[in-house]
Design a protein around this motif. Structure first.
Motif, PDB file in Angstrom:
ATOM      1  N   GLN A   1      -4.324  16.327   3.329  1.00 44.01           N
ATOM      2  CA  GLN A   1      -3.683  15.821   4.523  1.00 44.01           C
ATOM      3  C   GLN A   1      -3.907  16.536   5.727  1.00 44.01           C
ATOM      4  O   GLN A   1      -3.719  17.711   5.887  1.00 44.01           O
TER       5      GLN A   1
ATOM      6  N   ARG B   1      -5.933   4.028  -0.999  1.00 46.93           N
ATOM      7  CA  ARG B   1      -4.546   3.449  -1.291  1.00 46.93           C
ATOM      8  C   ARG B   1      -4.497   2.720  -2.403  1.00 46.93           C
ATOM      9  O   ARG B   1      -3.629   2.439  -2.900  1.00 46.93           O
TER      10      ARG B   1
ATOM     11  N   GLN C   1      -4.892   6.179   5.923  1.00 49.03           N
ATOM     12  CA  GLN C   1      -5.492   6.337   4.450  1.00 49.03           C
ATOM     13  C   GLN C   1      -6.711   5.289   4.286  1.00 49.03           C
ATOM     14  O   GLN C   1      -6.416   3.860   4.762  1.00 49.03           O
TER      15      GLN C   1
ATOM     16  N   ARG D   1      -6.572  11.730   2.830  1.00 50.50           N
ATOM     17  CA  ARG D   1      -7.855  11.402   2.119  1.00 50.50           C
ATOM     18  C   ARG D   1      -7.577  12.099   0.372  1.00 50.50           C
ATOM     19  O   ARG D   1      -7.373  13.252   0.268  1.00 50.50           O
TER      20      ARG D   1
END
Length: 186
Positions: A125, A172, A167, A62
């Motif tokens: 993460q 992204r 993601q 994130r």
């Protein structure tokens, strides 16, 4: 007695906050926030918003998110379940640590939190399944002031500990920084 151990990082104003537990055979008490004590670490505004996230899968990423002035925000990020690799990137224009990053592993067991000042991007993460974070924000979310940096930005070079398994399309899709990116201003 102070309920927090406050540690500087290599990035000016970015702090690691370690919660000190009061515990006995019943369990423990851990303070998540104290304006008076965290004021010494740089928290200088009322809490405007508190958010709680759940990230289901190990390896999910994130971020990297920020809000631009005049809605720039400080964040105090606490992990209350699981473990995350929590990252802050200095985006402050003119900062001697511009585009450098710092990461900490946050978990309920180590009691660490990150106090992230204005002018930094933030992301994490998940290192375990079912990670829960509680974020305290100094400014309410303003969609028109939201910004983001691609978590794979080569100029920053974050070394994520796990392969990225999940993601959002939005995260992204954050563009890579141009060579002329000036940074965030107050």
């Amino acid at each position: 007695m102070s309920r927090f151990a406050i540690t500087d990082t290599p990035l000016a104003s970015l702090k690691v906050i370690e919660r000190r537990r009061l515990q006995d055979d019943r369990g423990f008490l851990s303070r998540l926030f104290c304006g008076e004590e965290l004021g010494a670490a740089g928290w200088h505004a009322p809490i405007a918003q508190i958010n709680h996230t759940l990230t289901r899968r190990r390896g999910a990423l994130r971020g990297m998110h920020f809000q631009q002035a005049p809605h720039a925000e400080m964040k105090l990020v606490n992990c209350i379940r699981g473990e995350v690799f929590d990252v802050a990137v200095d985006l402050r224009a003119g900062s001697p640590t511009f585009l450098r990053w710092h990461a900490e592993r946050l978990s309920p067991d180590n009691g660490r939190a990150m106090l992230i000042p204005e002018g930094f991007a933030h992301g994490f993460q998940a290192l375990t399944d079912d990670c829960e974070l509680v974020y305290l924000h100094s400014h309410a979310y303003v969609p028109s002031s939201e910004g983001g940096v691609n978590a794979q930005e080569p100029r920053i070079g974050i070394e994520w500990p796990l392969p990225v398994t999940d993601q959002s399309d939005r995260d992204r899709g954050f563009a890579l920084l141009s060579a002329a990116y000036p940074g965030l201003t107050a």
